[in-house]
Enzyme design. Sequence first.
Site, PDB file in Angstrom:
ATOM      1  N   ARG A 174      37.443  60.660  32.476  1.00 53.22           N
ATOM      2  CA  ARG A 174      37.177  60.757  33.929  1.00 53.22           C
ATOM      3  C   ARG A 174      35.986  59.919  34.378  1.00 53.22           C
ATOM      4  NH1 ARG A 174      38.579  66.205  32.927  1.00 53.22           N
ATOM      5  NH2 ARG A 174      40.702  66.598  33.641  1.00 53.22           N
ATOM      6  N   LYS A 220      35.684  46.603  42.164  1.00 51.40           N
ATOM      7  CA  LYS A 220      37.152  46.660  42.132  1.00 51.40           C
ATOM      8  C   LYS A 220      37.610  46.444  40.697  1.00 51.40           C
ATOM      9  CE  LYS A 220      38.645  45.191  46.717  1.00 51.40           C
ATOM     10  NZ  LYS A 220      39.414  44.157  47.452  1.00 51.40           N
ATOM     11  N   GLU A 258      36.668  30.327  44.476  1.00 51.02           N
ATOM     12  CA  GLU A 258      36.078  31.555  45.040  1.00 51.02           C
ATOM     13  C   GLU A 258      34.673  31.267  45.582  1.00 51.02           C
ATOM     14  OE1 GLU A 258      37.786  34.352  45.412  1.00 51.02           O
ATOM     15  OE2 GLU A 258      39.194  34.601  43.744  1.00 51.02           O
ATOM     16  N   LYS A 262      28.499  38.498  48.471  1.00 55.04           N
ATOM     17  CA  LYS A 262      29.398  39.594  48.101  1.00 55.04           C
ATOM     18  C   LYS A 262      28.655  40.929  48.113  1.00 55.04           C
ATOM     19  CE  LYS A 262      33.165  41.255  45.474  1.00 55.04           C
ATOM     20  NZ  LYS A 262      34.254  41.018  44.574  1.00 55.04           N
ATOM     21  N   GLU A 299      36.525  48.854  51.339  1.00 50.30           N
ATOM     22  CA  GLU A 299      37.400  47.941  52.085  1.00 50.30           C
ATOM     23  C   GLU A 299      38.142  48.633  53.218  1.00 50.30           C
ATOM     24  OE1 GLU A 299      39.403  44.799  49.752  1.00 50.30           O
ATOM     25  OE2 GLU A 299      41.052  44.997  51.169  1.00 50.30           O
ATOM     26  N   ARG A 332      35.136  44.133  54.222  1.00 53.23           N
ATOM     27  CA  ARG A 332      35.337  43.639  52.850  1.00 53.23           C
ATOM     28  C   ARG A 332      36.658  42.878  52.724  1.00 53.23           C
ATOM     29  NH1 ARG A 332      34.162  46.496  46.988  1.00 53.23           N
ATOM     30  NH2 ARG A 332      34.985  44.761  45.774  1.00 53.23           N
ATOM     31  N   ASN A 389      39.400  38.690  51.027  1.00 51.97           N
ATOM     32  CA  ASN A 389      40.777  38.380  50.627  1.00 51.97           C
ATOM     33  C   ASN A 389      41.277  37.079  51.261  1.00 51.97           C
ATOM     34  OD1 ASN A 389      40.967  40.739  49.095  1.00 51.97           O
ATOM     35  ND2 ASN A 389      41.478  41.940  50.902  1.00 51.97           N
ATOM     36  N   HIS A 449      44.099  35.208  49.767  1.00 54.85           N
ATOM     37  CA  HIS A 449      44.671  36.034  48.701  1.00 54.85           C
ATOM     38  C   HIS A 449      46.077  36.549  49.026  1.00 54.85           C
ATOM     39  CE1 HIS A 449      40.673  35.755  47.114  1.00 54.85           C
ATOM     40  NE2 HIS A 449      40.941  36.534  46.098  1.00 54.85           N
ATOM     41  N   HIS A 505      48.266  35.784  46.118  1.00 52.88           N
ATOM     42  CA  HIS A 505      48.865  36.815  45.268  1.00 52.88           C
ATOM     43  C   HIS A 505      50.385  36.648  45.202  1.00 52.88           C
ATOM     44  CE1 HIS A 505      45.305  39.877  45.468  1.00 52.88           C
ATOM     45  NE2 HIS A 505      45.038  38.809  44.759  1.00 52.88           N
ATOM     46  N   HIS A 548      44.562  32.339  38.889  1.00 51.11           N
ATOM     47  CA  HIS A 548      44.217  33.099  40.094  1.00 51.11           C
ATOM     48  C   HIS A 548      43.423  32.240  41.088  1.00 51.11           C
ATOM     49  CE1 HIS A 548      42.999  36.400  42.669  1.00 51.11           C
ATOM     50  NE2 HIS A 548      41.750  35.996  42.543  1.00 51.11           N
TER      51      HIS A 548
HETATM   52  P1  NAD Z   1      40.159  35.140  32.731  1.00 49.15           P
HETATM   53  O1  NAD Z   1      39.394  36.372  32.537  1.00 49.15           O
HETATM   54  O2  NAD Z   1      41.553  35.095  32.249  1.00 49.15           O
HETATM   55  O3  NAD Z   1      39.327  33.947  32.084  1.00 49.15           O
HETATM   56  C1  NAD Z   1      39.869  32.665  32.088  1.00 49.15           C
HETATM   57  C2  NAD Z   1      39.964  32.098  30.668  1.00 49.15           C
HETATM   58  O4  NAD Z   1      38.678  31.697  30.251  1.00 49.15           O
HETATM   59  C3  NAD Z   1      40.460  33.076  29.635  1.00 49.15           C
HETATM   60  O5  NAD Z   1      41.285  32.392  28.731  1.00 49.15           O
HETATM   61  C4  NAD Z   1      39.184  33.515  28.932  1.00 49.15           C
HETATM   62  O6  NAD Z   1      39.419  33.929  27.614  1.00 49.15           O
HETATM   63  C5  NAD Z   1      38.379  32.271  28.973  1.00 49.15           C
HETATM   64  N1  NAD Z   1      36.930  32.426  28.978  1.00 49.15           N
HETATM   65  C6  NAD Z   1      36.200  33.348  29.618  1.00 49.15           C
HETATM   66  N2  NAD Z   1      34.892  33.058  29.535  1.00 49.15           N
HETATM   67  C7  NAD Z   1      34.798  31.931  28.788  1.00 49.15           C
HETATM   68  C8  NAD Z   1      33.708  31.108  28.390  1.00 49.15           C
HETATM   69  N3  NAD Z   1      32.460  31.372  28.774  1.00 49.15           N
HETATM   70  N4  NAD Z   1      33.970  30.043  27.617  1.00 49.15           N
HETATM   71  C9  NAD Z   1      35.249  29.728  27.276  1.00 49.15           C
HETATM   72  N5  NAD Z   1      36.309  30.436  27.668  1.00 49.15           N
HETATM   73  C10 NAD Z   1      36.091  31.526  28.423  1.00 49.15           C
HETATM   74  O7  NAD Z   1      40.238  34.724  34.278  1.00 49.15           O
HETATM   75  P2  NAD Z   1      39.167  34.695  35.462  1.00 49.15           P
HETATM   76  O8  NAD Z   1      39.521  33.504  36.238  1.00 49.15           O
HETATM   77  O9  NAD Z   1      37.798  34.892  34.996  1.00 49.15           O
HETATM   78  O10 NAD Z   1      39.545  36.000  36.303  1.00 49.15           O
HETATM   79  C11 NAD Z   1      40.791  36.133  36.932  1.00 49.15           C
HETATM   80  C12 NAD Z   1      41.064  37.592  37.166  1.00 49.15           C
HETATM   81  O11 NAD Z   1      40.044  38.142  37.995  1.00 49.15           O
HETATM   82  C13 NAD Z   1      42.373  37.841  37.862  1.00 49.15           C
HETATM   83  O12 NAD Z   1      43.065  38.866  37.190  1.00 49.15           O
HETATM   84  C14 NAD Z   1      41.965  38.312  39.248  1.00 49.15           C
HETATM   85  O13 NAD Z   1      42.910  39.195  39.818  1.00 49.15           O
HETATM   86  C15 NAD Z   1      40.675  38.990  38.941  1.00 49.15           C
HETATM   87  N6  NAD Z   1      39.778  39.117  40.111  1.00 49.15           N
HETATM   88  C16 NAD Z   1      39.242  40.328  40.363  1.00 49.15           C
HETATM   89  C17 NAD Z   1      38.378  40.496  41.409  1.00 49.15           C
HETATM   90  C18 NAD Z   1      37.710  41.832  41.624  1.00 49.15           C
HETATM   91  O14 NAD Z   1      37.037  42.001  42.660  1.00 49.15           O
HETATM   92  N7  NAD Z   1      37.833  42.756  40.708  1.00 49.15           N
HETATM   93  C19 NAD Z   1      38.034  39.408  42.221  1.00 49.15           C
HETATM   94  C20 NAD Z   1      38.609  38.174  41.940  1.00 49.15           C
HETATM   95  C21 NAD Z   1      39.486  38.033  40.876  1.00 49.15           C
HETATM   96  N1  GLY Z   2      37.632  40.002  45.511  1.00 47.14           N
HETATM   97  C1  GLY Z   2      37.804  40.839  46.645  1.00 47.14           C
HETATM   98  C2  GLY Z   2      36.894  42.009  46.679  1.00 47.14           C
HETATM   99  O1  GLY Z   2      36.145  42.243  45.762  1.00 47.14           O
HETATM  100  O2  GLY Z   2      36.921  42.751  47.608  1.00 47.14           O
END
Ligand code: NAD
Ligand code: GLY
Length: 382
Positions: A135, A157, A199, A241, A251, A255, A259, A262, A266, A280
């Site tokens: 939890r 998030k 971003e 942010k 949101e 907030r 998006n 997005h 998406h 992404h």
């Molecule tokens: P990811 O986590 O897949 O990382 C991209 C690639 O880089 C992966 O292959 C990873 O293994 C590699 N990697 C990571 N750090 C590294 C480093 N320092 N050196 C070498 N390789 C490295 O992708 P991302 O672009 O970081 O994140 C995308 C995700 O984030 C999506 O799922 C998206 O929906 C999510 N997201 C979430 C929010 C939120 O608010 N929670 C906001 C934006 C995006």
């Molecule tokens: N990436 C969108 C949010 O965090 O609200």
Amino acid sequence: MTARGQRTAPPGQPAASLKVELGRRSYDIFVGEGLVAAAGRHMLPVLAQPRTVIVTDSNVAPLYLAALEAALDEVDVEHTAIVLAAGERTKDFGHLRQLTDDLLDARVERSTTVVALGGGVVGDIAGFAAAITLRGLACVQVPTTLLAQVDSAVGGKTGINTAHGKNLIGAFHQPRLVLADIATLDTLAPRELRAGYAEVVKYGVLDDPAFFTWLEANGKSLLDGDTDARRHAVLTSCAAKAAIVADDERETGRRALLNLGHTFGHALEVETGYGDSLMHGEAVAIGMVLAFDLSVRLGLCPAEDRERVRRHLAAAGLPVGLGGLAGSSVSAGALLAHMGMDKKVRAGKLTFVLVRGIGKAFIAHDVDPGDVGAVLENAVTA
Ligand code: NAD
Ligand code: GLY
């Protein structure tokens, strides 16, 4: 750097910090070089017990896990590691179930902290596993991609994807601390760096035209490895942010501006199967241009601003249209259908972040699907 990419040198400048103001749940974001190596010292004050489980992925583990473990050893914090397969497809129910089982197998207690070491995929799934295991376990985010440092690690998030769409299952679960070590960006593949850059551009386009202008002048140096430019961009993005999250954590209003791009993005990600053909951040870049196309079509935004944004994203090496999607047979109809399943739908109407120009984004709830369809048709046939 060591042969495997771990940066062991001391930071060039002291880390900068800022706060996400959420009352008793407020937390610090540190931005600087060498923060993985200094993680133990920064984490110690937020740990309820000297015990952590590090969640990382198969690409990040060989690069930074040993440095993080050594940092925790330095301050006598116990740690075990769980290494997930790298990639967006890991953000699903199957991996979540396995991860929660692994956390329970590791005999986590309510006061154990989950440390997410990696990009947005690790941050989202580890944060969600922390939110639901026993939890709610505390979580510290150690983002290692540009995207995670400027966006996903901040704001709480967390979640996973399903066949219905991106991030449709999840929870708000604020971290206790964010450590953005910009030196980790040195090992990031250029394509990943560019995806995160989309971003960064988003914050300028949203409400900071001066930052957008700064990016036009400095984006190339940032992408080429300039540490000062990276620090400035990560700090500016995190500050933007943090302010939005402090104002509207769940949101219910402002907030949703985050998006921008997005809703289109998406839909593209669902359509392309969360695979390597479209990352992404790349989907967000295309989505931002489509949001400008829609705004121009609706007579809201000068076409020059759209061209400026498109030019800048393209100069950064990001996709700005649907034409380049490898092996793509993306149809406007399919994308519209995916938008119908997007969680930003309210009472059957499409909600979009639209723009009156660079730095002038706003939320529109009653966008006519006919206009969206026309923009998509143009993009598909362009
Ligand atoms: P990811 O986590 O897949 O990382 C991209 C690639 O880089 C992966 O292959 C990873 O293994 C590699 N990697 C990571 N750090 C590294 C480093 N320092 N050196 C070498 N390789 C490295 O992708 P991302 O672009 O970081 O994140 C995308 C995700 O984030 C999506 O799922 C998206 O929906 C999510 N997201 C979430 C929010 C939120 O608010 N929670 C906001 C934006 C995006
Ligand atoms: N990436 C969108 C949010 O965090 O609200």
